[in-house]
Every structure is written in C-alpha cells, then in structure tokens.
Design a protein around this motif. Sequence first.
Motif, short mmCIF file in Angstrom:
data_model
loop_
_atom_site.label_atom_id
_atom_site.label_comp_id
_atom_site.label_asym_id
_atom_site.label_seq_id
_atom_site.Cartn_x
_atom_site.Cartn_y
_atom_site.Cartn_z
N GLY A 1 105.86 -30.94 -20.96
CA GLY A 1 104.53 -31.33 -20.51
C GLY A 1 103.40 -31.05 -21.49
O GLY A 1 102.24 -31.36 -21.21
N GLU A 2 103.74 -30.52 -22.65
CA GLU A 2 102.69 -30.15 -23.61
C GLU A 2 102.29 -31.36 -24.47
O GLU A 2 103.11 -32.21 -24.77
N VAL A 3 101.01 -31.41 -24.85
CA VAL A 3 100.54 -32.47 -25.74
C VAL A 3 100.16 -31.85 -27.08
O VAL A 3 99.25 -31.02 -27.16
N VAL A 4 100.90 -32.20 -28.13
CA VAL A 4 100.69 -31.61 -29.45
C VAL A 4 100.23 -32.69 -30.42
O VAL A 4 100.88 -33.72 -30.57
N ALA A 5 99.07 -32.46 -31.05
CA ALA A 5 98.58 -33.38 -32.07
C ALA A 5 99.12 -32.94 -33.43
O ALA A 5 99.04 -31.77 -33.78
N VAL A 6 99.68 -33.88 -34.17
CA VAL A 6 100.19 -33.59 -35.52
C VAL A 6 99.28 -34.27 -36.52
O VAL A 6 99.10 -35.49 -36.49
N MET A 7 98.66 -33.46 -37.38
CA MET A 7 97.70 -34.00 -38.33
C MET A 7 98.17 -33.66 -39.74
O MET A 7 99.12 -32.94 -39.92
N GLY A 8 97.40 -34.12 -40.72
CA GLY A 8 97.75 -33.80 -42.10
C GLY A 8 97.56 -35.01 -42.98
O GLY A 8 97.52 -36.14 -42.50
N PRO A 9 97.42 -34.77 -44.30
CA PRO A 9 97.13 -35.86 -45.23
C PRO A 9 98.23 -36.91 -45.28
O PRO A 9 99.37 -36.64 -44.90
N SER A 10 97.86 -38.08 -45.78
CA SER A 10 98.83 -39.16 -45.96
C SER A 10 99.94 -38.69 -46.90
O SER A 10 99.68 -38.06 -47.91
N GLY A 11 101.17 -38.98 -46.53
CA GLY A 11 102.31 -38.62 -47.37
C GLY A 11 102.79 -37.19 -47.18
O GLY A 11 103.69 -36.73 -47.88
N SER A 12 102.19 -36.46 -46.23
CA SER A 12 102.54 -35.05 -46.07
C SER A 12 103.84 -34.84 -45.30
O SER A 12 104.38 -33.74 -45.27
N GLY A 13 104.34 -35.89 -44.64
CA GLY A 13 105.62 -35.76 -43.94
C GLY A 13 105.54 -35.91 -42.43
O GLY A 13 106.53 -35.65 -41.73
N LYS A 14 104.41 -36.36 -41.90
CA LYS A 14 104.23 -36.45 -40.44
C LYS A 14 105.24 -37.43 -39.80
O LYS A 14 105.89 -37.08 -38.81
N THR B 1 104.81 -35.74 -18.93
CA THR B 1 105.51 -36.10 -20.17
C THR B 1 104.94 -35.29 -21.34
O THR B 1 103.73 -35.21 -21.50
N ALA B 2 105.83 -34.69 -22.13
CA ALA B 2 105.38 -34.00 -23.35
C ALA B 2 105.10 -35.05 -24.42
O ALA B 2 105.78 -36.07 -24.47
N VAL B 3 104.08 -34.82 -25.25
CA VAL B 3 103.69 -35.81 -26.25
C VAL B 3 103.58 -35.18 -27.63
O VAL B 3 102.92 -34.16 -27.80
N VAL B 4 104.22 -35.79 -28.61
CA VAL B 4 103.97 -35.48 -30.02
C VAL B 4 103.17 -36.64 -30.56
O VAL B 4 103.66 -37.77 -30.61
N LEU B 5 101.92 -36.37 -30.93
CA LEU B 5 100.97 -37.42 -31.26
C LEU B 5 100.52 -37.27 -32.71
O LEU B 5 99.76 -36.36 -33.03
N VAL B 6 101.00 -38.15 -33.58
CA VAL B 6 100.55 -38.12 -34.97
C VAL B 6 99.25 -38.89 -35.07
O VAL B 6 99.16 -40.02 -34.60
N THR B 7 98.25 -38.28 -35.67
CA THR B 7 96.95 -38.95 -35.75
C THR B 7 96.12 -38.44 -36.91
O THR B 7 96.27 -37.32 -37.36
N HIS B 8 95.27 -39.33 -37.41
CA HIS B 8 94.30 -38.92 -38.44
C HIS B 8 92.98 -38.51 -37.80
O HIS B 8 92.12 -37.93 -38.44
N GLU B 9 92.80 -38.87 -36.54
CA GLU B 9 91.51 -38.68 -35.89
C GLU B 9 91.34 -37.25 -35.41
O GLU B 9 92.03 -36.84 -34.47
N THR B 10 90.41 -36.53 -36.01
CA THR B 10 90.23 -35.14 -35.59
C THR B 10 89.78 -35.04 -34.15
O THR B 10 90.10 -34.09 -33.46
#
Length: 230
Positions: free
Chosen positions: A35-48, A197-206
């Motif tokens: 049930g957790e929502v985790v935002a994954v951030m980081g520069p382009s090409g960093s491996g997200k 639902t647990a969410v892994v959310l890759v995003t550039h938007e802070t």
Amino acid sequence: MNDNPSPALLTASDLHKQYGSTSALDGADFTINAGEVVAVMGPSGSGKSTLLHCLAGIVPPDSGRVTYRGRELPALSDAERSALRREEFGFVFQFGQLVPELTCEENVALPLRLAGVPRKRAEARAEEWLARLEVADIAAKRPGQVSGGQGQRVAVARALVNDPRMLFADEPTGALDSLNGERVMRLLVSAARDTGTAVVLVTHETRVAAYSDREVVVRDGRARDLAGAV
Ligand SMILES: Nc1ncnc2c1ncn2[C@@H]1O[C@H](COP(=O)(O)OP(=O)(O)OP(=O)(O)O)[C@@H](O)[C@H]1O
Ligand SMILES: [Mg+2]
C-alpha cells in the motif's frame, strides 16, 4: 488487514546490471511495503527505468536479489513470472501503450478478459474505472482519437482495473503538460490508495513527491532514501 508493522511487499538488494561498459545498476537496494507510494527520482540515465524493470521482473539483473511476497523473482519460471505480472502487477509507461485497434473501454477491459472475466462484467468494471479517471465520455473512442492526457488516464485505468497489489509507473505523465500531468498523477495515486495498491512511481516532477509516502533518489545506479530512514 493484518497489522504486521513492516509488511515489505517487494525488496531488492545489491542489484547490478551492466549494458556493455555502462553500469546501469551498481548495487541498488530498494524496498516497498504493501500500500505504500514511493516516488523514484534522479537524473536522466541514472538507472531509474532499469531499476523498475528489474523490480517488475521484466529485465533480469546480472546479480542481486528481488523478492516479492517472499518469493525470489529470478528463481521463478517464465510462466510463473508472466502469471505474476498478469495477476498482481499493473504497469503504466510514459506513452500509455494502448492497443490502437481497441476502443478505450476495450483497452481497460483487456486485463480482465485475459484473466477470464466474462465480457459483460469486464465492460462494467472498465466503465467504472473510466469514470473514476474522469474519462467516461471517451469509452467508445480509439486511442488515436483522444488527447495525450485522456490516453494516459485510460492507461492508468487499465493498470488498476484488475486490482493489482503493485503498480509500476515509469514517467506516466512524462508526455503531458505539467497541469494535466499533475492531475493524472493525483488521480493515479488516489485510485491506488483507495484500492491499497503499492506504487513505484518514476518521475522527474519534484511536486509529485508531495503525493508519495517516500522518495528514493537514484544516482549512478544506486538508490537512496531521500529522508534517510524508511
Ligand atoms: N537496453 C539498453 N541497452 C544499453 N544501454 C542501456 C539500456 N537500457 C539502459 N541503458 C543505459 O543504462 C543507463 C541507465 O538507463 P535507464 O534507462 O535506467 O536510466 P533512467 O534513469 O531511466 O533515465 P531517463 O530519466 O532518461 O529515463 C543509461 O546509461 C542507459 O543508456
Ligand atoms: Mg527512464
């Protein structure tokens, strides 16, 4: 509900993935609770994206462990992994990847139909989800006839329609302007919270981080919790 204090749903440890001389993942660790929502951030090409694909069992890491509900993903057979992806995982990618020949409603109903749900029931659920994402009016249109934002809402509805335990979203609003993107992101997170639902959310938007429980930053193929503690 069980009240296990830290019910880790998915954990990954020491993931390595090499593409030629490029180290896409270099000892990445990751964990997410039910049930957790985790935002994954980081520069382009960093491996997200590579991290997301390894977590979802789409790409095998060169080394390291991924455990989902106590089961090691790399140890599963292809058939078992496909079943897991079909039954427990939902995906939204940067460009929704809807099936162009199907209507929006048929696209949303597709995961249910593949899981053997009868047509009428699948259609009714698809309609409910389109309404929830505020796009009930485009149900009969094909993806080529709707706007980018509407298409992404359909993709979100499709990813959540079969009530997955785990949603993987890779820049789901990357192709949208920021106002529209934020709206879709908010709908995605609130729908996921409603269904647990647990969410892994890759995003550039802070700003998206504001909707998440936790932020993870990927740099040079390593993932770090932004706040330090989990
Ligand atoms: N299939 C592939 N073949 C070769 N190199 C790859 C492949 N996939 C990723 N890479 C490389 O691995 C590194 C990490 O890529 P990845 O796609 O995970 O980054 P990302 O953080 O998602 O970037 P972006 O924000 O631009 O989407 C990059 O240097 C990329 O060029
Ligand atoms: Mg990426």
